[in-house]
Scaffold this active site. Structure first.
Site, short mmCIF file in Angstrom:
data_model
loop_
_atom_site.label_atom_id
_atom_site.label_comp_id
_atom_site.label_asym_id
_atom_site.label_seq_id
_atom_site.Cartn_x
_atom_site.Cartn_y
_atom_site.Cartn_z
N HIS A 93 0.70 -1.42 0.00
CA HIS A 93 0.03 -0.02 0.12
C HIS A 93 0.77 1.26 -0.14
O HIS A 93 1.77 1.26 0.58
CB HIS A 93 -0.85 0.08 1.22
N THR A 131 -4.15 4.42 -8.53
CA THR A 131 -3.91 3.41 -9.33
C THR A 131 -5.01 2.78 -10.20
O THR A 131 -4.86 2.52 -11.44
CB THR A 131 -3.50 2.05 -8.43
N ARG A 179 -16.04 11.90 6.54
CA ARG A 179 -14.56 12.56 7.08
C ARG A 179 -14.23 13.69 6.01
O ARG A 179 -13.58 14.71 6.34
CB ARG A 179 -13.62 11.47 7.19
N SER A 194 -8.89 3.15 8.05
CA SER A 194 -9.50 3.14 6.66
C SER A 194 -8.68 2.39 5.92
O SER A 194 -9.03 1.48 5.18
CB SER A 194 -9.45 4.74 6.37
N LYS A 198 -9.58 -2.00 4.42
CA LYS A 198 -9.62 -2.51 3.09
C LYS A 198 -8.55 -3.54 2.80
O LYS A 198 -8.84 -4.73 2.11
CB LYS A 198 -9.41 -1.37 2.26
N LYS A 199 -7.43 -3.22 3.16
CA LYS A 199 -6.31 -4.19 2.94
C LYS A 199 -6.52 -5.46 3.53
O LYS A 199 -6.07 -6.46 2.89
CB LYS A 199 -4.95 -3.42 3.35
#
Length: 447
Positions: A93, A131, A179, A194, A198-199
Site C-alpha cells: 500500500h 492506481t 470525514r 481506513s 480495506k487491505k
C-alpha cells in the site's frame, strides 16, 4: 426491550454516551467500538452523529487498543476473503505520490517470485494519482469485478489489481464520505482504520507500506510520515498480518511520467526493458525485497532485491502482467501495442526552462495539480478523467537542462490548458548552478 420505541431510545442514549466519552478524551472498549461500527453499517447512526464521533476522535485520538478494535470492526463490516490455502497472500500500500506507478510493476514481480497479490486499490483525489485510474485507461480492463472473478484472477495469474467493492469494508466507505466533508480526513487513527480495513479484508499474510514523505506527499514531514507508519505497522501486526513500512522520498516525481495512460506506458516500457527510471526501479525492488523476506521467500534484503530485479530482467514479470491484463478483460497484446491501444492526447509539446543549468529542486505537488488542471485528476469524487493527459520525459533533480534539453513534455487536449500547464511546469522546476544534494530515496524503515 421488545418494545421498539423504548429500545430505540435506549440505543440513542447509548450512542450519545459513546460519543460523549470520546469527546471527553476517554477510551472506548472494543465492544463499544464494535457496536458503533455495526450500527454505522446498518444505517442507524446519522451523518451528524458519525461526524461528531469523527471530530471527537480527531481531537482526542485513540489508544493502540482502540485502533486495533476499530480497524477490526471496520474490516469485519464486510467480506473477508477465504483463499483456501492458495499460497503466501501479500500486498503493498502507498499513501500516494506523483508518478507513482509502483503497483503496476510490483504486483507481477511478487507473483513471479512465488507470492499471490490481491491488490485492492483506490482512485486519485487531490494532487496525487490513483492506481485504479491508471488501469481504467486500459480499454476493457475491469477494475470492479465480483469477488469470485477477483479470486480466480489472483489464483490463475498470481495477481490482480481491482477497486473496493461494496462488500469490502462498507463501514469505511460510509465514514470516509463523512470525514471528507468534515475536515477529519487527517486523523492518524481514522486513516489507520481506513487503510487497513480495506487491505486486511483480503486476509493478507504480509503487507509492505510505502509511506511517501516530501513536498509531493500528503505527509510532507518526516515526523508525520513516521507517526502514520508506526500506527499502521503496529495495528496490522497486532491483527496478524506481518507488516513493515518504508518511508520514501517524494520531493520529485518517482517516475518520469505523470498521468494515467502515460504512467501505464511508462510501466510497459519498464517491463519490456526499453526504459527504467532508476528511482522507480529502486523503490519497487526495495518494497518487494521486504515482502519476500517477511514470507521467507528470500533470506535477506539483498537476495530479495536481486530476486525482484531478476523477475524484470528475465521477462517473467512482463509475462504475468500481460496475462493479468487479459484475464481482467483488457487487451492481450498491450505490451506490444500500448502506443496504439492507450488513449493519446492531441497536443504533445516539449517545454524548455528559460535558462540553462541543473535541476536543483522540483515543486512536486504543483506538477500533480497541473495534471488535475489538464483534466487528468479529480477535485471531487464525481469528476470525470481525461486519461490521455499529463507529462512525460520529466527531468530529475541533478539533471542538466538547456535550450536543447527540455524539462519535460506536456500531453494535452486543449491549448489554453496546455499554456497553463507549461507555465506551472516552468515554475515548478528550479534551475541553477548550485551544488546538488539529493535526498535519500529510502528515508527510514518502521518494523
Amino acid at each position: 426491550i421488545n418494545n421498539k420505541p423504548i429500545r430505540k431510545a435506549y440505543m440513542t442514549d447509548f450512542l450519545q454516551e459513546l460519543i460523549r466519552k470520546k469527546r471527553d478524551g476517554l477510551s472506548l472498549t472494543s465492544s463499544e467500538l464494535d457496536w458503533f461500527v455495526k450500527r454505522l453499517t446498518s444505517g442507524y447512526i446519522s451523518e451528524g452523529q458519525a461526524a461528531a464521533f469523527a471530530m471527537a476522535t480527531y481531537f482526542n485520538g485513540m489508544t493502540l487498543e482502540e485502533r486495533v478494535a476499530f480497524t477490526m470492526g471496520m474490516r469485519d463490516s464486510g467480506e473477508v476473503i477465504d483463499w483456501q490455502s492458495t499460497g503466501p497472500i501479500i500486498d503493498k500500500h502507498s499513501t500516494g505520490g506523483i508518478g507513482d506507478n509502483v503497483s503496476l510493476l510490483l504486483a507481477p514481480a511478487l507473483a513471479a517470485c512465488g507470492g499471490y497479490v490481491p491488490m485492492v486499490s483506490g482512485r486519485g483525489l487531490g494532487h496525487t494519482g490513483g492506481t485504479l485510474d491508471k488501469f481504467d485507461s486500459i480499454p476493457g480492463y475491469n477494475t470492479q469485478p465480483d469477488l469470485d472473478t477477483f479470486k480466480r484472477a489472483v489464483k490463475s495469474t498470481g495477481c490482480a489489481i481491482v477497486g473496493q467493492t461494496p462488500k469490502v469494508a462498507p463501514a469505511d466507505k460510509i465514514l470516509y464520505s463523512i470525514r471528507d466533508v468534515t475536515a477529519t480526513v487527517e486523523s492518524i487513527d481514522l486513516i489507520t482504520a481506513s487503510i487497513l480495513s480495506k487491505k486486511l479484508s483480503a486476509n493478507l499474510d504480509a503487507l509492505v507500506l510505502d509511506i511517501k514523505c516530501g513536498n509531493g506527499a500528503f505527509m510532507t514531514s518526516h515526523r508525520d510520515a513516521k507517526t502514520l507508519a508506526e500506527s499502521l505497522v503496529s495495528v496490522s501486526n497486532l491483527l496478524g498480518c506481518k507488516t513493515i513500512a518504508l518511508l520514501t522520498d517524494m520531493n520529485e516525481p518517482l517516475a518520469s511520467s505523470v498521468g494515467n495512460s502515460l504512467e501505464v506506458m511508462n510501466a510497459v516500457e519498464f517491463l519490456s526493458g526499453k526504459k527504467r527510471d532508476q528511482r522507480l526501479f529502486n523503490v519497487v525492488c526495495s518494497l518487494g525485497a521486504e515482502l519476500l523476506v517477511l514470507m521467507d521467500l528470500a533470506e535477506n534484503r539483498s537476495s530479495g532485491f536481486a530476486k525482484i530485479k531478476n523477475s524484470f530482467d528475465s521477462g517473467s514479470s512482463a509475462e504475468i502482467f500481460s496475462k493479468m491484463i487479459a484475464v481482467m478483460g483488457g487487451p492481450s497484446n498491450l505490451l506490444d501495442k500500448a502506443s496504439s491501444i492507450l488513449p493519446r492526447a492531441t497536443i504533445v509539446e516539449d517545454v524548455y526552462a528559460p535558462q540553462s543549468g541543473t535541476v536543483s529542486a522540483v515543486d512536486t505537488r504543483s506538477l500533480g495539480i497541473s495534471v488535475v488542471e489538464l483534466g487528468g485528476g479529480r477535485r471531487t469524487v464525481k469528476d470525470k478523467i481525461d486519461y490521455s493527459v499529463g507529462f512525460d520525459n520529466l527531468l530529475s533533480i541533478g539533471d542538466k537542462a538547456d535550450r536543447n534539453i527540455p524539462i519535460g513534455r506536456i500531453h494535452a487536449n486543449n491549448w489554453e490548458k496546455f499554456e497553463e500547464a507549461k507555465s506551472r511546469m516552468i515554475r515548478a522546476y528550479k534551475i541553477d548552478d548550485q551544488k546538488i544534494k539529493k535526498c535519500d530515496l529510502i528515508i527510514d524503515y518502521v518494523k
